[in-house]
Design a protein around this motif. Structure first.
Motif, PDB file in Angstrom:
ATOM      1  N   ILE A 107       0.844  -1.326   0.089  1.00 49.07           N
ATOM      2  CA  ILE A 107      -0.061   0.121  -0.118  1.00 49.07           C
ATOM      3  C   ILE A 107       0.914   1.283   0.093  1.00 49.07           C
ATOM      4  O   ILE A 107       1.705   1.298   1.094  1.00 49.07           O
ATOM      5  CB  ILE A 107      -0.867  -0.146   1.047  1.00 49.07           C
ATOM      6  CG1 ILE A 107      -1.996  -1.151   0.986  1.00 49.07           C
ATOM      7  CG2 ILE A 107      -1.792   1.395   1.262  1.00 49.07           C
ATOM      8  CD1 ILE A 107      -2.487  -1.706   2.432  1.00 49.07           C
ATOM      9  N   SER A 108       0.636   2.132  -0.947  1.00 51.35           N
ATOM     10  CA  SER A 108       1.375   3.467  -1.080  1.00 51.35           C
ATOM     11  C   SER A 108       0.477   4.241  -1.384  1.00 51.35           C
ATOM     12  O   SER A 108      -0.878   4.299  -1.217  1.00 51.35           O
ATOM     13  CB  SER A 108       2.434   3.285  -2.251  1.00 51.35           C
ATOM     14  OG  SER A 108       3.374   4.178  -2.119  1.00 51.35           O
ATOM     15  N   MET A 119      -5.233  -0.505   8.667  1.00 50.12           N
ATOM     16  CA  MET A 119      -6.749  -1.112   8.779  1.00 50.12           C
ATOM     17  C   MET A 119      -6.578  -2.383   7.894  1.00 50.12           C
ATOM     18  O   MET A 119      -7.373  -3.274   8.573  1.00 50.12           O
ATOM     19  CB  MET A 119      -7.408  -0.077   7.593  1.00 50.12           C
ATOM     20  CG  MET A 119      -7.720   1.132   8.437  1.00 50.12           C
ATOM     21  SD  MET A 119      -8.652   2.456   7.276  1.00 50.12           S
ATOM     22  CE  MET A 119      -9.505   3.359   8.174  1.00 50.12           C
ATOM     23  N   VAL A 120      -5.914  -2.765   7.108  1.00 53.58           N
ATOM     24  CA  VAL A 120      -5.658  -4.044   6.414  1.00 53.58           C
ATOM     25  C   VAL A 120      -5.494  -5.127   7.561  1.00 53.58           C
ATOM     26  O   VAL A 120      -6.062  -6.033   7.479  1.00 53.58           O
ATOM     27  CB  VAL A 120      -4.942  -3.971   5.106  1.00 53.58           C
ATOM     28  CG1 VAL A 120      -4.873  -5.387   4.714  1.00 53.58           C
ATOM     29  CG2 VAL A 120      -5.338  -3.232   4.128  1.00 53.58           C
ATOM     30  N   ALA A 253     -10.198   1.622   0.458  1.00 53.61           N
ATOM     31  CA  ALA A 253      -9.151   1.035  -0.247  1.00 53.61           C
ATOM     32  C   ALA A 253      -8.797  -0.102   0.423  1.00 53.61           C
ATOM     33  O   ALA A 253      -8.343  -1.176  -0.075  1.00 53.61           O
ATOM     34  CB  ALA A 253      -7.971   2.083   0.119  1.00 53.61           C
ATOM     35  N   ALA A 254      -8.562  -0.210   1.683  1.00 50.80           N
ATOM     36  CA  ALA A 254      -8.378  -1.459   2.341  1.00 50.80           C
ATOM     37  C   ALA A 254      -9.205  -2.467   2.130  1.00 50.80           C
ATOM     38  O   ALA A 254      -8.949  -3.550   1.853  1.00 50.80           O
ATOM     39  CB  ALA A 254      -8.389  -1.079   4.017  1.00 50.80           C
ATOM     40  N   LEU A 255     -10.367  -2.317   2.193  1.00 53.32           N
ATOM     41  CA  LEU A 255     -11.606  -3.438   2.019  1.00 53.32           C
ATOM     42  C   LEU A 255     -11.399  -3.788   0.588  1.00 53.32           C
ATOM     43  O   LEU A 255     -11.738  -5.194   0.335  1.00 53.32           O
ATOM     44  CB  LEU A 255     -12.995  -2.798   2.203  1.00 53.32           C
ATOM     45  CG  LEU A 255     -13.244  -2.741   3.937  1.00 53.32           C
ATOM     46  CD1 LEU A 255     -14.618  -1.926   3.947  1.00 53.32           C
ATOM     47  CD2 LEU A 255     -13.212  -4.118   4.289  1.00 53.32           C
ATOM     48  N   ALA A 268     -14.328  -8.396   7.610  1.00 49.52           N
ATOM     49  CA  ALA A 268     -13.148  -7.316   7.773  1.00 49.52           C
ATOM     50  C   ALA A 268     -14.038  -5.976   8.026  1.00 49.52           C
ATOM     51  O   ALA A 268     -13.510  -5.347   8.660  1.00 49.52           O
ATOM     52  CB  ALA A 268     -12.493  -7.443   6.422  1.00 49.52           C
ATOM     53  N   ALA A 269     -15.304  -5.854   7.487  1.00 48.47           N
ATOM     54  CA  ALA A 269     -16.086  -4.562   7.648  1.00 48.47           C
ATOM     55  C   ALA A 269     -16.290  -4.452   9.048  1.00 48.47           C
ATOM     56  O   ALA A 269     -16.381  -3.433   9.747  1.00 48.47           O
ATOM     57  CB  ALA A 269     -17.108  -4.420   6.726  1.00 48.47           C
TER      58      ALA A 269
END
Length: 424
Positions: A107-108, A119-120, A253-255, A268-269
């Protein structure tokens, strides 16, 4: 039991840094013999290092490097450092090795990459990760386990993200920030495009589809309140306790990355509802004796400052007071006017002098925090602006100024958080 790096000796110069400490912890978990040094004691990542049995040496000396060790350095360590000698490698080369050990979500982005990575990690309950800040729910910035995916934060500041081999690559946004690395916005875009092209699957916001071929996009239309935010993702209601529209976008973005990785999106949510944030990312430090809430944030770009102030407004405070420490002379010189416009959105701005990091004041004559203070006053339409050269002066001023119901934001990538911690 042999690990992938059993028998390997690694010495980390500047081991106390966010990225370096995480690499040291993971290298140790993979069986390497790890040593390291730092210029001063008191790294915020000393806890994870200590838990791994790694005791840094304070001060730099060639004698610190064990015989036969590979030296690992970051862009902050100059070639003149006494511990730099062959064989040596940039930290990004070592991180690149890790991304080839298991499938990787990298992730960037100019803003939000630490929060999105965290978050991920939190949403997947991941064991294998390297993030440029503490994941509050794990108490560490790194770990290694037997799970299927590795989650890494990919740093664009020195183009080191191009050393990685991601399976899923995420870019949260793209702006010109690191002026000594990038010549233009086109240069920034080209670098992110190269990073995305290295991955099998690519994730970008809807306004950056130009950066990748056949990307998956993300977006969030959140409902904001003093309690946080909520939005719909793929039929699931996502509720966040951390405020701000920018954090809803980070969560989207994470989801999206989790969905592409085959993760349980519903779980995850649900997990994101308990996400408390990453260290120094809208981190609530506590309350002053006068009843003001102190929040610390790493915001060091005008866009980040503006987003952080907007997030603070959702808490419905009596006043938002911004204490800002400019980071790097080069950024201050180029962005002073933009910082002023962003800081003028606070009810009161307190401006400190520049945190030099790797730059020297003599190379930037006339560039001080006063440039930002003047720009803030120009944009503020009569709002008060305080120019404080020292932390002690700012702390004294704020101690007399803060009242019940105020929110104080300490912002910057330097050591401005020490003021907030002293005030509580």
């Amino acid at each position: 039991m042999d690990q992938p790096w059993s028998g390997r000796r690694l010495h980390f110069v500047g081991i106390g840094g966010a990225g370096m400490s995480g690499l040291a912890v993971v290298a140790h978990a993979l069986g390497a013999s790890v040593t390291g040094s730092d210029r001063a004691a008191g790294s915020p990542y000393g806890g994870p290092l200590k838990a791994a049995g790694i005791e840094p040496t304070i001060g730099h000396d060639a004698a610190n490097v064990p015989e036969g060790a590979e030296v690992v350095y970051s862009s902050a360590i100059p070639p003149t450092n006494a511990e730099r000698r062959p064989p040596e490698m940039h930290r990004a080369d070592l991180l690149g090795e890790l991304t080839r050990l298991k499938p990787t979500i990298a992730i960037s982005g100019t803003h939000g990459k630490t929060t999105t990575s965290s978050m991920v990690v939190h949403a997947l309950e991941a064991k294998s990760y390297l993030v440029g800040g503490e994941v509050r729910s794990t108490g560490s910035n790194a770990g290694w386990g037997d799970d299927a995916w590795l989650i890494v934060e990919a740093d664009e500041s020195d183009r080191s993200l191009l050393k990685l081999s991601p399976t899923i690559a995420v870019v949260t946004n793209a702006e010109l920030d690191h002026h000594t690395t990038y010549a233009s916005q086109r240069d920034v875009d080209d670098t992110f495009a190269q990073f995305l092209a290295k991955a099998t699957q690519r994730v970008v916001p809807e306004n950056l589809t130009r950066l990748a071929e056949d990307p998956t996009t993300f977006a969030a239309e959140p409902t904001l309140s003093a309690a946080g935010s909520s939005f719909d993702f793929d039929g699931h209601v996502v509720t966040l306790q951390i405020p701000g529209a920018h954090n809803a976008a980070n969560a989207a973005a994470a989801l999206t990355a989790i969905k592409l990785a085959g993760g349980d999106v519903a779980a995850a949510a649900q997990n994101l509802a308990s996400f408390e944030g990453a260290g120094r990312r809208f981190e609530r430090l506590g309350t002053t004796p006068t009843g003001a809430l102190v929040v610390d944030d790493y915001a060091h770009h005008p866009t980040e400052v503006r987003a952080t102030i907007a997030a603070a407004r959702t808490l419905q405070p009596r006043r938002v007071i911004a204490c800002f420490q400019p980071h790097l002379f080069s950024r201050t010189q180029r962005e002073a006017t933009a910082f002023g416009r962003a800081l003028a959105r606070a009810d009161l701005a307190v401006i400190l002098d520049v945190y030099p990091a790797r730059e020297r004041a003599e190379d930037f004559p006339g560039v001080t925090g006063l440039l930002v203070a003047e720009a803030t006053a120009d944009a503020g339409n009569g709002k008060r602006v305080a120019w404080m050269r020292t932390h002690a002066a700012a702390e004294t001023f704020l101690r007399n100024e803060l009242c019940s119901g105020d929110v104080l934001l300490t912002m910057g990538a330097g050591d401005v958080d020490s003021i907030g911690r002293a005030l509580i």
